[in-house]
Design an enzyme around this catalytic site. Structure first.
Site, mmCIF file in Angstrom:
data_model
loop_
_atom_site.group_PDB
_atom_site.id
_atom_site.type_symbol
_atom_site.label_atom_id
_atom_site.label_comp_id
_atom_site.label_asym_id
_atom_site.label_seq_id
_atom_site.Cartn_x
_atom_site.Cartn_y
_atom_site.Cartn_z
ATOM 1 N N TYR A 47 1.081 -1.527 -0.051
ATOM 2 C CA TYR A 47 -0.017 -0.124 0.092
ATOM 3 C C TYR A 47 0.730 1.371 -0.076
ATOM 4 O O TYR A 47 1.090 1.610 1.165
ATOM 5 C CB TYR A 47 -0.844 -0.125 1.337
ATOM 6 C CG TYR A 47 -1.965 -1.072 1.461
ATOM 7 C CD1 TYR A 47 -2.120 -1.993 0.291
ATOM 8 C CD2 TYR A 47 -2.521 -1.280 2.664
ATOM 9 C CE1 TYR A 47 -3.046 -3.016 0.540
ATOM 10 C CE2 TYR A 47 -3.514 -2.395 2.654
ATOM 11 C CZ TYR A 47 -3.592 -3.174 1.728
ATOM 12 O OH TYR A 47 -4.678 -4.136 1.781
ATOM 13 N N LYS A 99 -0.780 -8.358 -2.317
ATOM 14 C CA LYS A 99 -2.241 -7.933 -2.068
ATOM 15 C C LYS A 99 -2.202 -6.646 -2.313
ATOM 16 O O LYS A 99 -1.683 -5.710 -1.503
ATOM 17 C CB LYS A 99 -2.541 -8.212 -0.715
ATOM 18 C CG LYS A 99 -3.799 -7.866 -0.047
ATOM 19 C CD LYS A 99 -4.176 -8.701 1.209
ATOM 20 C CE LYS A 99 -5.091 -7.867 2.168
ATOM 21 N NZ LYS A 99 -6.148 -7.204 1.801
ATOM 22 N N ILE A 100 -2.924 -6.114 -3.607
ATOM 23 C CA ILE A 100 -3.068 -4.781 -3.890
ATOM 24 C C ILE A 100 -4.412 -4.313 -4.059
ATOM 25 O O ILE A 100 -5.574 -5.091 -3.977
ATOM 26 C CB ILE A 100 -2.308 -4.568 -5.101
ATOM 27 C CG1 ILE A 100 -2.840 -5.427 -6.259
ATOM 28 C CG2 ILE A 100 -0.763 -4.686 -5.166
ATOM 29 C CD1 ILE A 100 -2.193 -5.173 -7.662
ATOM 30 N N GLY A 154 -9.880 -5.555 -0.649
ATOM 31 C CA GLY A 154 -11.352 -5.117 -1.028
ATOM 32 C C GLY A 154 -11.619 -3.433 -0.924
ATOM 33 O O GLY A 154 -12.194 -3.008 -1.538
HETATM 34 P P1 FBP Z 1 -10.572 -4.715 3.214
HETATM 35 O O1 FBP Z 1 -11.068 -5.798 2.273
HETATM 36 O O2 FBP Z 1 -11.643 -4.720 4.395
HETATM 37 O O3 FBP Z 1 -10.152 -3.506 2.554
HETATM 38 O O4 FBP Z 1 -9.371 -5.425 4.088
HETATM 39 C C1 FBP Z 1 -7.906 -5.535 3.483
HETATM 40 C C2 FBP Z 1 -7.025 -4.679 4.439
HETATM 41 O O5 FBP Z 1 -5.595 -4.873 3.646
HETATM 42 C C3 FBP Z 1 -6.992 -5.651 5.516
HETATM 43 O O6 FBP Z 1 -6.146 -6.686 5.764
HETATM 44 C C4 FBP Z 1 -6.525 -4.356 6.491
HETATM 45 O O7 FBP Z 1 -7.036 -4.204 7.802
HETATM 46 C C5 FBP Z 1 -7.166 -3.231 5.931
HETATM 47 O O8 FBP Z 1 -7.252 -3.539 4.452
HETATM 48 C C6 FBP Z 1 -6.246 -1.739 5.927
HETATM 49 O O9 FBP Z 1 -6.740 -0.769 5.194
HETATM 50 P P2 FBP Z 1 -6.306 0.566 4.934
HETATM 51 O O10 FBP Z 1 -4.916 0.483 5.552
HETATM 52 O O11 FBP Z 1 -6.228 0.819 3.482
HETATM 53 O O12 FBP Z 1 -7.014 1.480 5.944
#
Ligand code: FBP
Length: 252
Positions: free
Chosen positions: A143, A174-175, A200
């Site tokens: 991310y 995971k993107i 997601g």
């Molecule tokens: P979601 O499908 O609910 O977005 O979950 C994926 C995920 O990577 C989780 O593992 C993590 O807790 C969350 O998103 C972190 O999201 P962000 O850093 O974008 O707020």
């Protein structure tokens, strides 16, 4: 263990549930979904290929009985939502401990672009090496995030994220969704042979989410590692079935 052992017909849907740390319990809209036991049951009943927990949840809920039913991917690092400008998410446990808890794979979030990028890249390298010695696949949540990055879901940023997973030695990336099938296809291509799963994001309508699932699967993704769009849905079991049917192209 090779990452392929976690897949079914070369595809996978993982149920992410590390949000209690990342966002806090406000993500859990009902009493049921605040309970990890409910999530394990959902993942198992809906035919997911694994569930993603932080270590504390795994210690308390991932019993030997669950181990015989559904694989665990243990998230090795984590942070709160208050660390988002130049995020740094250090490990809170080791691959060795993940193995002790019965995990089949480990996960680690990288925030490329952050001022703390170097520390995370270094730690990821050490953890990936240890995971390899233990024969545990490593999934990189990639991310890109910093004050410098204005749109972390732009095609350029998502494609760069996918490639970083390859460059740094992950088994799976995971993107985020890059906004279109075509741009996501490019992300899959530049990560190859690292497998790509969709993260997601916040909850959208069921129709919109299922369209994204179709797009990423047509773009060549291996599957999904999603949370909120499943367990925040009005009926998590129903939407899981629909997702399953798209990913595996068959009825469960
Ligand atoms: P979601 O499908 O609910 O977005 O979950 C994926 C995920 O990577 C989780 O593992 C993590 O807790 C969350 O998103 C972190 O999201 P962000 O850093 O974008 O707020």
């Amino acid at each position: 263990m090779d990452i392929n052992f976690l897949l079914k017909d070369n595809k996978a849907i993982f149920l992410a549930y590390d949000h209690g740390l990342e966002h806090g319990p406000s993500d859990f809209l009902t009493k049921e979904t605040a309970n990890p036991e409910y999530i394990l049951n959902l993942a198992y009943e809906a035919g997911f290929q694994g569930v993603i927990f932080q270590k504390g949840v795994a210690e308390k809920f991932y019993t030997p009985e669950w181990k015989s039913k559904i694989p665990l991917i243990l998230k090795l690092n984590g942070k709160t939502k208050w660390q988002n400008d130049e995020p740094y998410s250090p490990a809170v446990c080791s691959p060795e401990y993940a193995k002790e808890l019965g995990a089949s794979a480990v996960g680690y979030t990288l925030y490329p672009g952050s001022n703390r990028e170097a520390e995370m890249f270094k730690e990821f390298g050490q953890i990936a090496q240890k995971a390899r010695e233990l024969e545990m696949p490593i999934i990189a949540w990639v991310y890109p995030r910093s004050k410098k990055i204005t749109n972390e879901e732009s095609p350029e940023v998502v494609q760069y994220a996918a490639r970083i997973a390859l460059e740094l030695g992950a088994d799976m990336a995971k993107i985020k969704y890059s906004g279109s099938k075509e741009s996501f296809q490019r992300a899959v291509e530049v990560a190859n042979p690292v497998k790509v799963v969709l993260s997601g994001g916040s909850k959208v309508s069921e129709e919109d989410f299922l369209q994204i699932v179709k797009d990423v699967m047509e773009a060549g993704a291996t599957g999904l590692a999603v949370g909120r769009n499943v367990w925040q849905a009005d009926n998590p079991f129903e939407i899981s079935k629909k997702i399953y049917n798209i990913v595996f192209g068959s009825k469960q």
